[in-house]
Design an enzyme around this catalytic site. Structure first.
Site, mmCIF file in Angstrom:
data_model
loop_
_atom_site.group_PDB
_atom_site.id
_atom_site.type_symbol
_atom_site.label_atom_id
_atom_site.label_comp_id
_atom_site.label_asym_id
_atom_site.label_seq_id
_atom_site.Cartn_x
_atom_site.Cartn_y
_atom_site.Cartn_z
ATOM 1 N N TYR A 11 88.026 -13.003 103.677
ATOM 2 C CA TYR A 11 87.168 -14.194 103.836
ATOM 3 C C TYR A 11 86.154 -14.324 102.688
ATOM 4 O O TYR A 11 86.175 -15.292 101.928
ATOM 5 C CB TYR A 11 86.485 -14.077 105.204
ATOM 6 C CG TYR A 11 85.448 -15.119 105.532
ATOM 7 C CD1 TYR A 11 85.663 -16.468 105.291
ATOM 8 C CD2 TYR A 11 84.245 -14.730 106.135
ATOM 9 C CE1 TYR A 11 84.696 -17.410 105.630
ATOM 10 C CE2 TYR A 11 83.285 -15.662 106.481
ATOM 11 C CZ TYR A 11 83.508 -17.001 106.216
ATOM 12 O OH TYR A 11 82.555 -17.934 106.558
ATOM 13 N N TYR A 149 80.291 1.034 111.504
ATOM 14 C CA TYR A 149 80.457 0.088 110.391
ATOM 15 C C TYR A 149 79.279 0.216 109.428
ATOM 16 O O TYR A 149 79.451 0.364 108.211
ATOM 17 C CB TYR A 149 80.551 -1.341 110.959
ATOM 18 C CG TYR A 149 80.436 -2.423 109.916
ATOM 19 C CD1 TYR A 149 81.357 -2.523 108.883
ATOM 20 C CD2 TYR A 149 79.389 -3.359 109.960
ATOM 21 C CE1 TYR A 149 81.235 -3.513 107.913
ATOM 22 C CE2 TYR A 149 79.267 -4.345 109.002
ATOM 23 C CZ TYR A 149 80.192 -4.419 107.978
ATOM 24 O OH TYR A 149 80.066 -5.393 107.027
ATOM 25 N N ASN A 183 74.629 -12.573 108.355
ATOM 26 C CA ASN A 183 75.868 -13.141 108.912
ATOM 27 C C ASN A 183 76.386 -14.268 108.034
ATOM 28 O O ASN A 183 75.598 -14.958 107.405
ATOM 29 C CB ASN A 183 75.618 -13.601 110.336
ATOM 30 C CG ASN A 183 75.462 -12.419 111.262
ATOM 31 O OD1 ASN A 183 74.573 -11.608 111.056
ATOM 32 N ND2 ASN A 183 76.334 -12.297 112.240
ATOM 33 N N GLY A 296 76.532 -1.665 120.133
ATOM 34 C CA GLY A 296 76.302 -1.585 118.685
ATOM 35 C C GLY A 296 75.557 -2.777 118.120
ATOM 36 O O GLY A 296 75.226 -2.798 116.938
ATOM 37 N N ASP A 297 75.295 -3.814 118.937
ATOM 38 C CA ASP A 297 74.625 -5.020 118.449
ATOM 39 C C ASP A 297 73.106 -4.890 118.495
ATOM 40 O O ASP A 297 72.525 -4.811 119.575
ATOM 41 C CB ASP A 297 75.008 -6.231 119.326
ATOM 42 C CG ASP A 297 76.324 -6.855 118.925
ATOM 43 O OD1 ASP A 297 76.807 -6.579 117.819
ATOM 44 O OD2 ASP A 297 76.859 -7.639 119.741
HETATM 45 N N1 UDP Z 1 78.710 -12.849 119.729
HETATM 46 C C1 UDP Z 1 78.906 -13.348 121.022
HETATM 47 N N2 UDP Z 1 80.175 -13.706 121.375
HETATM 48 C C2 UDP Z 1 81.247 -13.603 120.531
HETATM 49 C C3 UDP Z 1 81.020 -13.124 119.238
HETATM 50 C C4 UDP Z 1 79.733 -12.741 118.877
HETATM 51 O O1 UDP Z 1 77.979 -13.447 121.804
HETATM 52 O O2 UDP Z 1 82.363 -13.931 120.937
HETATM 53 C C5 UDP Z 1 77.354 -12.459 119.298
HETATM 54 C C6 UDP Z 1 77.262 -10.997 118.910
HETATM 55 O O3 UDP Z 1 76.930 -10.204 120.006
HETATM 56 C C7 UDP Z 1 76.162 -11.039 117.850
HETATM 57 C C8 UDP Z 1 76.269 -12.423 117.228
HETATM 58 O O4 UDP Z 1 77.036 -13.198 118.153
HETATM 59 O O5 UDP Z 1 74.898 -10.932 118.457
HETATM 60 C C9 UDP Z 1 76.977 -12.427 115.893
HETATM 61 O O6 UDP Z 1 78.170 -11.664 116.035
HETATM 62 P P1 UDP Z 1 79.291 -11.646 114.941
HETATM 63 O O7 UDP Z 1 80.424 -10.813 115.468
HETATM 64 O O8 UDP Z 1 79.604 -13.039 114.508
HETATM 65 O O9 UDP Z 1 78.614 -10.943 113.687
HETATM 66 P P2 UDP Z 1 77.886 -9.499 113.549
HETATM 67 O O10 UDP Z 1 76.426 -9.786 113.760
HETATM 68 O O11 UDP Z 1 78.474 -8.564 114.549
HETATM 69 O O12 UDP Z 1 78.207 -9.107 112.165
#
Ligand code: UDP
Length: 341
Positions: A11, A149, A183, A296-297
């Site tokens: 991407y 990660y 992001n 992990g978030d």
């Molecule tokens: N998220 C969500 N539902 C989804 C995908 C992501 O609620 O189907 C939330 C996720 O928990 C995070 C934010 O959206 O807080 C961004 O997630 P993403 O996977 O896009 O990017 P990351 O921050 O993990 O790199």
């Protein structure tokens, strides 16, 4: 200038390779294993710049091929994107993340040294900060990742910094820029490159898939975070602005120095706010359901982008979600099943 781009079929790698070609790159050597990347994205680059793109299908852990390619091509700059990049997946598969990120970066650095390449731009992440004590995040804050990660990316940063120091000690002038992305969302304005992960776990494309009906509903991962609406807050940057940041990083590379920059727009949007913007763009409600937190978030990740703006002269063209969601939606409608496989 001649560039070698690892992860060029992915991407961010493909959007950056396109930006380099549009700004007149003499040659882009696109390296990708195609494990997650798309041959069709390389095809877009080849059509955009006939004769200026060479594709090498290789895993970055394939030291021999990397070394041979770097020795044969002698690029001025390497841009290193190749990596697995899903926080959630990394929680269950740490070794896979360490092998690809850390193992791959070690193999690339060995090849870089063997070929005498002098400049590197590395794709790092705000996930290296973990759960910071304060917002927004500045580059000098401690890096304490809270998922594999982020840990593996931090190991790459350390390796690159040590490689710069090692080169300096031995009279070399190898220099690097580490870009810590926040992001990323959106697609190229010409609609030719897009975001296509399998499985897709990122928020914007997942919400748009729910709108399109190719997934039943968006799951909102946690509504009990210590944020105003209870959902996680992230700083979203348009992929074309991020690609432009790499061009600025190339210009800002300094011999024998390793410089780190946050790349975000400096604004935070919650999951609910992103969902609301997606609904506005598609013009209808999107099926969504509340789900447990994703392990992990961190609750909030928001950058202070002053350093990258001041030092590299980077200025994002897009500072709202609208152009990110609109371009992503256009691409998804035109390519509901993603790139041709
Ligand atoms: N998220 C969500 N539902 C989804 C995908 C992501 O609620 O189907 C939330 C996720 O928990 C995070 C934010 O959206 O807080 C961004 O997630 P993403 O996977 O896009 O990017 P990351 O921050 O993990 O790199």
């Amino acid at each position: 200038m001649k560039y070698l781009v690892t992860g060029a079929a992915g991407y961010i790698g493909s959007h950056t390779a396109r930006e380099l070609l549009m700004r007149g790159a003499e040659r882009v050597v696109a390296v990708d294993s195609l494990e997650r990347g798309h041959r069709a994205a390389i095809g877009v680059l080849e059509r955009l710049a006939p004769g200026r793109v060479r594709f090498v299908e290789a895993d970055i852990r394939d030291r021999r091929t990397l070394r041979e390619t770097l020795l044969a091509e002698r690029p001025d700059v390497v841009l290193h994107f190749a990596s697995f990049a899903l926080v959630g997946e990394s929680m269950g598969h740490p070794a896979m993340y360490w092998s690809c990120s850390a193992g791959g970066t070690a193999s690339l650095l060995e090849a870089i040294q063997a070929a005498g390449t002098r400049r590197l731009v590395f794709s790092s992440t705000c996930a290296t900060y973990g759960v910071p004590d304060r917002m927004p995040i500045v580059e000098t804050m401690p890096q304490r990742p809270c998922n594999p990660y982020g840990s593996a990316k931090l190991a790459c940063e350390t390796m690159i910094r040590e490689q710069v120091e090692g080169a300096r000690r031995t009279g070399g002038d190898f220099g690097a820029v580490l870009l810590r992305y926040f992001n990323v969302a959106g697609c190229s304005a010409d609609g030719l490159l897009g975001e296509d992960h399998d499985p897709e776990t990122h928020l914007v494309p997942s919400a748009l898939q729910a709108a399109l009906g190719t997934r039943p509903a968006l799951e909102i991962f946690g509504t009990d975070y210590p944020t105003p609406d209870g959902t996680c807050i992230r700083d979203y940057v348009h992929v074309e602005d991020l690609a432009a940041a790499h061009v600025d990083a190339v210009a800002g590379l300094r011999p024998a120095e390793c410089r780190s920059f946050n790349v975000g727009i400096g604004r935070g949007f919650s999951v609910r706010e992103v969902l609301a913007e997606c609904e506005r763009v598609v013009g209808r409600p999107i099926p969504a359901k509340i789900a447990p937190r994703r392990e992990g978030d961190p609750p909030e990740l928001r950058s202070d982008p002053s350093l990258v703006m001041r030092e590299l002269g980077w200025k994002p063209r897009h500072v709202t979600l609208a152009p990110m969601v609109e371009s992503a939606w256009r691409w998804m409608q035109a390519n509901p099943a993603g790139y041709p496989r």
